[in-house]
Structures are given as structure tokens and as C-alpha cells.
Design a protein around this motif. Structure first.
Motif, PDB file in Angstrom:
ATOM      1  N   LEU A 112       0.789  -1.228   0.046  1.00 31.76           N
ATOM      2  CA  LEU A 112       0.052   0.088   0.044  1.00 31.76           C
ATOM      3  C   LEU A 112       0.780   1.171  -0.135  1.00 31.76           C
ATOM      4  CD1 LEU A 112      -3.010   1.262   0.342  1.00 31.76           C
ATOM      5  CD2 LEU A 112      -2.638   1.265   2.650  1.00 31.76           C
ATOM      6  N   MET A 156       1.858   3.999  -3.167  1.00 33.10           N
ATOM      7  CA  MET A 156       1.228   5.164  -3.223  1.00 33.10           C
ATOM      8  C   MET A 156       2.279   6.312  -3.237  1.00 33.10           C
ATOM      9  SD  MET A 156      -2.026   5.098  -0.505  1.00 33.10           S
ATOM     10  CE  MET A 156      -1.026   6.070   0.830  1.00 33.10           C
ATOM     11  N   TRP A 195      -5.771   3.033  -8.649  1.00 35.72           N
ATOM     12  CA  TRP A 195      -6.240   1.651  -8.303  1.00 35.72           C
ATOM     13  C   TRP A 195      -6.733   0.872  -9.539  1.00 35.72           C
ATOM     14  CZ3 TRP A 195      -6.246  -0.727  -3.953  1.00 35.72           C
ATOM     15  CH2 TRP A 195      -6.776  -1.837  -3.834  1.00 35.72           C
TER      16      TRP A 195
END
Lengths: 451, 276, 313
Positions: free
Chosen positions: B88, B92, B184
Motif C-alpha cells: 500500500l 502510493m 487503483w
């Protein structure tokens, strides 16, 4: 995009981190204990392997014996690693209520003032401490106050393979042997077995060097090993330690000496070699006895730690560890901790502990129990360490070394032992050790403001 | 012609000989470890490797007498959470460095690169104190929180993200997707191989971490397998080789099976990460 | 399945140049950037940057029994370290270990990968077997090898006895102990390195080898003049992580030698741990940590630079 919305996502992310943290926290505490109304007493210990099993028996026995407290045992790894954990977690939720800390950390624990002297509880409770071995008690007392309660107490003893000695017609060493008594046996074993069996080994372990000095009646530091003031100078470079190393060197030259090194498995390898009849004599803690008896097909011989020729043995210091009560827990928890200590010192508990592990039963009444009587009947040699303990008259040099930084000191001692075993000059190695210890002492004393 | 064939056959025989020899050298520690895990300790200590007293006693001992299952469970939880956190946070930040323009971007990227130069081993003392202040000692989170993200992971994914085809992004722009959606729905799926590689890398990293868990775990509730095995050896007594070998086998056999099954996949994944 | 080829490696600068024209940047980027990069930046700040400065700070003091800083001493801790033969020898030992591990890991990895890249029936089995150590963790490797090095019942001891050779005391002798640690480390890393090299070798275009075969160039020559240059990015990647990884080696040392004998395997990270969490000397440990940081930073930087220059063959 509104201001409010701008904040949402960063907030969610922070929350996510928090959730992970909390999740990790609850998950790891969940299965910790069955919940009931008892006061929890967290107990940190360093008994691994088989000794852990018999310690768990004591804990279970205590927890079953009453309804007020529950001792929660937590294994902390090696003795060495535990000390900093204890000091560094004091005052946090993780810290223990009662903990096991080994002999050489006594000075550090006393100076830390993180503990309540056990004496306070003894006085309040009216506990009869005179039943507990005075030599062991004196090791952990200061200013006439019992600081911690000795728990697992061992003696360094000399083990020999009695079957091998018999096989080759060698007279066993006497009860309190001199260095040359041992050399004789070791050499004979090596020669008569046609070099199939090595005579002896002395593990690279600072404790054994300290014991050699204790048994010769000399100190490792000035101020009488710290019993009459904070040590400021190391005195390892002395006649007694030279004699000790010359004894080892003589056997190395004769070829009957085996060096198992100092790695993580040195102790195990040494024991393995002994059990398999590859080595005749070795020195180790009495805590090995029950294990040696359990797995040994040969007859086990035990005698005292050797002493220099032409001198009477001064007696060795005890090894092992004591139980300390932390002062960062509530009174109720502290009382629970003392209850546990009291339980652990009961005659039967101590007797069983000695039988299971080889650590010596500290309660005088333990000797009258059927457990120990049975043990001595089956293995008469198991009595030797207790006798050695009883014969020693406590003095400054066999009551432990009260000095901070003993862990580092041991490593320095081991370094010296290693370089001597690998052929280095004895005096130089000892001088070098003194210098290193002095350096550490100076720094420690300066940093702590001791003068 | 026959001459050349003969030479080829000889060469192949030599190749096989070498291949087998090296395989034996590499596998010997496994064979010995796993074989001795079936033998009684007494026989092992005597060096009697050809003992016929084969049994599962050591395995039963390991499962019943040691908290090895608990250690395994702890390790899996910590490694899995660390892995997902890396996926994650690294993706990012990598996205930010590739697809976003902001002030001091170069500076911040340089900061990330510098982090790769700073060994976590050098930060153990202050980090211990931070974790202690946060009250996380002896919890899973003590092992997870300090390694929620990784500069290496960010760097690796950045290199991969940079090769996302322009057309994809253009299509996304036409559809009017915002950055979260692009992240995403476009970037992550396209770079899944790199993500899997990073995931495997992070999982293995957490699985293998040894120093930090020693410092912050104080009980079997949170102790991980790498440290746990050390507990089976003890301070003043000697240990049970058969059982120790069995516990090592218990840990290593499942991982190796997983590796065998996923070998081809791992290989291309690893190589992907290595050169991109 | 995606396959990489050596030509996939695009030098970083070119990519960046391409990138600029690729995507249009929007005004909201600052907001998004704080969300996307913020958490990582915060975490790295708290757990990497802050501790670095804190470690530097501690290293300028003396610390007491509780690990608190008590007396400012400036660079005294560093001066003491550098002038202590003990520390200097630790540095040498670390260097020997790093060089040894890096050399043997790469040499063995290349050898295995080159062998396993041959087109032979059944080669897949060998590929699987060679990669097997990838699933081995520190503690397992330590246990397996501790038993092999065991002086009384270990495999090496039995082997030498069977062959009537003198037995080697692996862990008691300083030189042997270093070898023992190097062997274990190399063995542990081999599976991973092998797989990475194999992937790289397989992605070298076969046309290059075919052309070489036509010209009658020996396999040996082909390896050094085609394979090695073609896989140089991978080679550099592996050498970077091996050098840095072995500088940070800790687990195997703690499990096998504990830094001994005579500090022969007392490497930097083990010292940092040992001085702080055994010795309780947090100041000394911090100074050592700073020295480690400087070394690691230097090598990482060197590798980055090298990578940038050399890889663009």
C-alpha cells in the motif's frame, strides 16, 4: 474541493496505521491468559530447554496452590540479553513484577534502584530466611539487607567419565583435586586410549576463569571484588590465573586437551563429546547433572572444582540467578511476587528442582525430603556439589564480583581465554584483558558519577 | 560428424556430472538436517547417521513440548501485515513520484534515496525507545509499525511505474478518472508483477528479520519463529538435537514446498524487480 | 508471464525525459502528493531519519546504567573506537566477510545459473533444486550448519574421519570460524542469487550465441564476452544487495559464533547490538552505529553511481 474533504484521506491513513497498531496489540495479547479475578504477577525468566519445563512445574504448582494470584511466566532468552530488557522496560506496561537475573548483574540491579529489597517482605511476613543457604543468601545481600532471593543456584564442578577411567585402570581424581591431579588423569586417559579419547577440556567461559581465581583466593578487581567499594581496577593478571592457564597449556602441549571454542554451541558440543566418551573430563555447572544422568550410558564421576597445587582450595562462588521484585508494580502485585518466591523456596519444591535440573536445593530441609534421599541413593555423586557448597567459607573472593559491566568483562575474559587457547602469550593476554576492563570501568564510573 | 556427436555426448555427461555434484553439495545440509530429525538424539550424538530407529518422536516432541506453532502463527501475522502495508504505502509514494508534480519533488525523492543508505541496524536504540514510548513493546505492532513502509519498495515500484504506457494514462484521462481511480484501476493492475515481487520480497524480509524482534518481544505471545528456535537451545543445559532438527524441518518444509510450486513465477518476478 | 530482456533496461535518465512528455500535471497534484507520499514520508521520518540524528546525539555523550546520556564528551567515543585495536580488527573482519561472501555468492550463483541455463533434458529439476535455499531462513540455516560443523557428531567430522583426514575444529579456530560463517551465508543466499542470474542469462537473446557458434567461438569465451556483459545490470544489482546485506549480517553470527573466537567473527552490527543490549554501553554502540551508517551510505552511493555509468553498455 472543500477544506473538510481535504482532511479526510490523510486522517483515514493515520487511522489505518493506528488500527494496524492496535490490531497487532490486541491480537498478540489475546491468548495470553485465562481471565479471572486473580492478580496477575508477570514473571520473567531465562530458563530455556529442559530447565524451563521444570520451572513451569513450579509455576503451575504455585498457581494451583492458591486463588489470589496468578504467575504468568515469560521467557526472555539468555541471561545476558535479559538484563538490558529489564532495565529498559522498567516503568512500562511490559515490565515484570518479579524477574530472574543472573549472578553477575547483582551490582547493576542494586544500583538501578528499580527493585524492592526482598528483606522488606521477609520482615513484614516473618519468613524464616535462616533455612535458606547462607552462602547463597550472602551473594545477593548488601548492607545487611537481602536484596534478591537466590533461586537457581549452581556450583561449578568437575565431571569425569568414571567408566572410561575404570576401563583404562586410571585412579579417579580425589575429592578436591589439584591441577596436577587432573593433568595426571587427563594424560593417562589420552595415552592409554591410544589417543582415541581426549583427556580434558575447560570451556571458554569467563565464569570458569572467575571461579579459578575464587578458588585460589584472589580477586578479579580491586576493592575486594567490589565488596568494599566500587571497583576501579581489574586484577586478572595475577599469579593464580597464570597458574590456571599454564595448567591448560601443559595439557594442550601434551595433546590431551580439547578446545571446543566459544561459539553458540560450544557448551553443547562439549557435553556431546563427554557423553560419547570422546572426552574424559570437563568442568561445568552442577545444573547439568540431571541431564548428564538421564542420557549417560557411562558412569558419571563428579568432584570439586580443581585448585592450584600446594594450596588449599578457597572454595568457589555460586552461579545461577536470583529472583528480584520490581518496584514499578502495585503493592498487591509485589506481595504476589513474594508469595511466589516463598513458594519456590519450599523444601519439596527445591528438592524437586534439584532433582529435575541439578541446581542445588537451597532450603536446608530439602535434604530430608524423600525426593532428594531417593536421588542420592540412585546417584550418590549428585551429592558432591552440595558438599562443595557447604564446605566453602564465605569471603570476599568467593561471594561473587560486585561490579557493573560484568557482562562485558566476561566477554573480555573470554577473549583472553581464546587467544591463550590459540597459542597466545599468557601474560600479554591477561594484561590486555586488564586494560580493556579498566577502560570500561573508567567509562562506566564516569558516566554514572561514581567516584 | 560422428566425431562431433561423440564429443557432444561426452560434454553432456560432464554437464550432468557437474549438475548432480553441485546439487548434492547444495542439498547435503537439508538431507542431513531432515534425516537426523527422524533419528533419536542418542544416535545422532554418537554420529550414528545410519541408525534404523526412525520415528516421528522428534516431531511430536516439537509440536507438543515447544510453542513452535505459536511462533509460526506470530511470524505469519507479522509478515503478512508488513507485506500488505508495504504494497500500500510503497505503491502510493511511488505513484506520487511518477505521476504527480509537486514542490520539492526532487528533494523528497532524494530523501527516500538517502533512507536506502541508512541501515535500520544503526537505528535500533532510538527506535526501541520510540516503540517503548508508544507502548508497543511485546506486541505484534512493535515489529510492524516501524517497517510499515520501505524506501527500497518505493524506489522499485517507481522504476516500474515509469514504464506504464502513455496510452493507458491518456485513456484514463479521457474517462475523467481522478488520481485514486487511476492508481487503483490503471497503475496497480498494470504493474501487478512488480507488486507481487515486492510483496514476496517484503514477506520474506519480515519472515527473516531477526535482530529487531529479539529486542522488542518479551514473551511467546509475540515471539517470532527466527528467535523462537534459539529458545530451544538453552543456557546451562544441553539440548535435544533430534527435536531441534525436527523444528527446523517443520519450518523449512512448507516454505520449500511453496517455492517449488511457485518457482517459475517467482523467478520471472524476481528478475523483473532486479533489472527494472 | 512477462519476460524481461536485457534491452528492457532503460537508463533512468531517458525514462525521465520520456515521462515529462507523457502525462499532463494538474493543479491538484500538491494535495494528492501529500496523501500519496505523506504516510511513507512520515514513517520514514519517524523511524529512519529521527533515529539517525538521535543516534548521532547519543554518540557524543556517555551513557549511564539506564542508558541515559549523562556527560557530553564530544568525539571521545569515536576517538576511543578508532584507537582501539579491538574495533579496528572488527572492521577488518567485517570487510573480509563482506568480500568473501560477495565473491563466493556471485561466483557460485553465476556458475549454477550458467550450468542450469543449458538446454538439457531434465534441467528443470536442477533449477528447482538449486533454488531451494531461497526458502531457508537464518535460524534454519544456522541449525543445519551448526550440526554440520559440530566437532563430535557433525557431518564434516564424520566425513574427515571416514577419509582418514585430520578433523577440523570449525568453530574454535578464528580462521575456520570465519569460513564457517561465510559458507553458511553464501549457501543461504545462493538460491535467490541463482534464480536472479538464471532469469538474466535466459533473457540474453539466443541470436548472439548462435552467431558466436557460427564463428566457432568457445563457450568459455561466450560466457565472458556475451553473457557477462549482457547481464551486467543484474550483476550490479546482486553485488549491491550482497555487499550491503553482508555488512548488516547479524542473525547467523548470533546463532553460530556469537562473534568469537577472539572476536574473529565479531562484525559491526553484532558489536552494535552487543555493546548496547549486553554491555549496556549505549554511547559506544551509537558511535559504532554511526560508523556503520557512513560505510553503508558510502557503498550504496558508490553502487548507485556505478550503476548509472556502467550499465549503459
Amino acid at each position: 474541493m472543500s477544506k473538510y474533504k481535504k482532511l479526510v484521506l490523510p486522517l483515514i491513513l493515520v487511522l489505518a496505521v493506528a488500527v494496524v497498531a492496535v490490531f497487532g496489540k490486541t491480537l498478540s495479547t489475546k491468548s495470553a491468559a485465562v481471565k479471572d479475578n486473580r492478580t496477575e504477577v508477570v514473571f520473567w525468566h531465562e530458563m530455556g530447554g529442559p530447565a524451563e519445563k521444570s520451572l513451569m512445574k513450579i509455576v503451575d504448582g504455585f498457581n494451583k496452590s492458591q486463588t489470589k494470584y496468578r504467575v504468568v511466566p515469560k521467557y526472555q532468552g539468555s541471561y545476558d540479553a535479559a538484563i538490558q530488557k529489564i532495565l529498559q522496560t522498567h516503568g512500562t506496561g511490559t515490565s515484570p513484577a518479579v524477574f530472574q537475573a543472573f549472578d553477575i548483574s547483582a551490582a547493576q540491579m542494586m544500583h538501578s534502584k528499580f527493585t524492592v529489597p526482598v528483606q522488606d517482605f521477609i520482615d513484614k511476613d516473618g519468613f524464616d530466611a535462616s533455612k535458606i543457604s547462607p552462602v547463597a543468601r550472602s551473594f545477593y545481600s548488601n548492607d545487611g539487607k537481602q536484596q534478591a532471593m537466590p533461586f537457581n543456584t549452581s556450583q561449578p564442578v568437575l565431571y569425569y567419565n568414571a567408566s572410561l577411567l575404570e576401563k583404562y585402570g586410571i585412579t579417579p581424581p580425589p575429592v578436591s583435586p589439584s591441577y596436577s591431579d587432573i593433568t595426571r588423569v587427563a594424560k593417562q586417559l589420552y595415552e592409554r586410549s591410544h589417543h582415541q579419547v581426549k583427556g580434558m577440556t575447560v570451556q571458554i567461559y569467563g565464569w570458569l576463569l572467575e571461579q579459578a581465581m575464587a578458588n585460589a583466593g584472589v580477586g578479579l578487581t580491586n576493592n575486594n571484588d567490589g565488596h568494599t567499594g566500587i571497583p576501579t581496577k581489574a586484577t586478572i593478571n595475577n599469579g593464580a590465573s597464570k597458574e590456571f592457564f599454564e595448567w591448560i597449556r601443559e595439557n594442550q602441549k601434551a595433546g590431551d586437551f580439547m578446545n571446543y571454542g566459544s561459539g553458540a554451541m560450544a557448551g553443547t558440543n562439549q557435553t556431546t563429546g563427554f557423553l560419547n566418551g570422546k572426552i574424559g573430563i570437563y568442568i561445568q555447572s552442577s545444573a547439568s547433572i540431571s541431564q548428564l544422568n538421564k542420557k549417560n550410558k557411562n558412569k558419571l564421576g563428579i568432584t570439586y572444582f580443581p585448585h592450584p597445587d600446594g594450596k588449599k582450595a578457597n572454595g568457589v562462588a555460586i552461579g545461577g540467578a536470583a529472583l528480584w521484585i520490581s518496584n514499578d508494580k502495585s503493592k498487591a502485585v509485589q506481595n504476589g511476587a513474594f508469595e511466589f518466591i516463598k513458594y519456590s523456596l519450599k523444601p519439596e519444591v527445591q528438592a524437586q528442582w534439584q532433582k529435575d535440573t541439578g541446581y542445588l536445593a537451597l532450603n536446608k530441609d530439602s535434604q530430608q525430603t524423600s525426593i532428594l534421599k531417593g536421588l542420592y541413593k540412585q546417584h550418590p555423586e549428585s551429592k558432591v556439589p552440595s558438599q562443595q557448597l557447604q564446605e566453602a567459607v564465605p569471603n570476599h573472593f568467593n561471594s561473587g564480583i560486585l561490579m557493573e559491566g560484568m557482562q562485558k568483562t566476561r566477554q573480555i575474559e573470554q577473549f583472553a581465554m581464546e587467544s591463550i587457547y590459540n597459542g597466545g602469550d599468557i601474560t600479554n593476554a591477561l594484561k590486555d584483558a586488564d586494560k580493556k576492563i579498566d577502560d570500561n570501568l573508567t567509562t562506566t564510573n564516569r558516566a554514572n558519577g561514581y567516584h | 560428424m560422428a566425431n562431433i556427436d561423440e564429443r557432444n555426448v561426452l560434454k553432456n555427461i560432464f554437464s550432468y556430472f557437474l549438475l548432480i555434484l553441485l546439487a548434492v553439495v547444495i542439498l547435503v545440509p537439508f538431507f542431513i538436517g531432515i534425516w537426523t530429525s527422524f533419528l533419536p538424539t542418542a544416535d545422532i550424538l554418537k554420529g550414528n547417521y545410519f541408525s534404523t530407529n526412525i520415528s516421528l518422536t522428534n516431531y511430536i516432541d516439537a509440536f507438543t513440548n515447544t510453542p513452535i506453532l505459536r511462533y509460526l502463527g506470530n511470524t505469519i501475522v507479522v509478515a503478512t501485515i508488513t507485506m500488505f502495508a508495504h504494497l500500500l504505502f510503497c505503491s502510493m509514494s511511488a505513484y506520487a513520484f511518477v505521476f504527480l508534480d509537486f514542490k520539492y519533488k526532487k528533494f523528497f525523492f532524494a530523501l527516500f534515496m538517502i533512507t536506502m543508505m541508512l541501515p535500520s541496524e544503526a537505528a535500533i536504540i532510538p527506535n526501541f525507545q520510540t516503540v517503548k514510548a508508544l507502548g508497543l513493546l511485546d506486541h505484534y505492532s512493535a515489529m510492524i509499525v516501524p517497517s510499515l513502509t520501505s524506501a527500497f519498495g518505493t524506489f522499485m515500484l517507481r522504476q516500474s511505474f515509469m514504464q506504464t504506457p502513455k496510452e493507458l494514462k491518456e485513456a484514463a484521462d479521457i474517462e475523467g478518472l481522478n488520481h485514486f481511480q487511476i492508481f487503483w484501476k490503471v497503475v496497480l493492475p498494470y504493474n501487478r508483477i512488480s507488486l507481487i515481487t515486492l510483496g514476496a520480497y517484503s514477506f520474506l524480509g519480515a519472515w527473516n528479520s531477526y535482530l529487531w524482534p529479539i529486542l522488542v518481544t518479551f514473551s511467546n505471545n509475540s515471539r517470532v519463529i527466527q528467535n523462537g528456535l534459539k529458545q530451544l537451545q538453552s543456557e546451562e543445559t544441553f539440548n535435544n538435537w533430534g527435536m531441534i532438527q525436527a523444528s527446523a524441518a517443520i519450518i523449512v518444509i512448507p516454505t520449500i514446498l511453496v517455492l517449488f510450486i511457485g518457482q517459475h513465477y517467482f523467478k520471472s518476478g524476481l528478475n523483473e524487480g532486479a533489472v527494472k | 508471464m512477462l519476460k524481461t530482456s536485457a534491452t528492457d533496461v532503460i537508463p533512468e535518465k531517458k525514462v525521465e525525459a520520456k515521462q515529462k512528455s507523457k502525462f499532463k500535471l494538474t493543479a491538484n497534484d500538491k494535495y494528492y502528493a501529500s496523501i500519496f507520499a505523506g504516510p511513507s514520508l512520515f514513517l520514514l521520518g519517524l523511524f529512519v531519519f529521527y533515529p539517525m540524528f538521535r543516534t548521532l546525539y547519543i554518540s557524543l555523550f556517555l551513557t549511564n546504567t539506564f542508558g541515559n546520556t549523562t556527560l557530553f564528551v564530544g568525539l571521545e567515543n569515536y576517538v576511543k573506537l578508532i584507537s582501539s585495536p579491538d574495533f579496528v580488527s572488527s572492521m577488518w573482519v567485517t570487510l573480509v566477510y563482506v568480500v568473501g561472501v560477495t565473491f563466493f555468492t556471485i561466483a557460485m550463483g553465476l556458475l549454477l545459473a550458467n550450468l542450469a541455463s543449458q538446454k538439457l533434458p531434465g534441467i528443470a529439476i536442477f533449477r528447482t533444486l538449486y533454488s531451494v535455499t531461497m526458502g531457508v531462513s537464518v535460524s534454519v540455516a544456522a541449525i543445519f550448519w551448526l550440526f554440520i560443523f559440530n566437532p563430535s557428531a557433525g557431518f564434516f567430522t564424520l566425513l574427515t574421519k571416514m577419509l582418514n583426514l585430520p578433523t577440523i575444529n570449525w568453530l574454535a579456530n578464528p580462521t575456520n570460524a570465519m569460513w564457517a560463517i561465510i559458507i553458511t551465508t553464501v549457501w543461504m543466499h545462493l538460491g535467490f542469487v541463482f534464480l536472479v542470474f538464471l532469469g538474466a542469462i535466459e533473457s540474453v537473446p539466443t541470436t548472439l550465441y548462435e552467431a558466436a557458434d557460427v564463428e566457432g567461438v568457445s563457450k568459455h569465451y561466450q560466457f565472458f564476452h556475451i553473457t557477462l556483459p549482457m547481464i551486467s545490470p543484474t550483476l550490479f544489482f546482486i553485488s549491491t544487495i550482497t555487499i550491503i546485506g553482508s555488512f548488516k549480517s547479524f542473525g547467523l553470527i548470533d546463532l553460530i559464533t556469537k562473534g568469537g573466537p577472539t572476536n574473529a567473527t565479531n562484525m559491526l552490527v553484532y558489536r552494535i547490538y552487543n555493546d548496547a543490549f549486553f554491555g549496556g554501553n549505549y554511547a559506544k554502540s551509537s558511535a559504532e552505529a554511526i560508523i556503520l551508517t557512513v560505510i553503508i551510505a558510502f557503498f550504496t552511493y558508490l553502487q548507485f553511481k556505478f550503476l548509472e555509468k556502467k550499465v549503459n553498455y
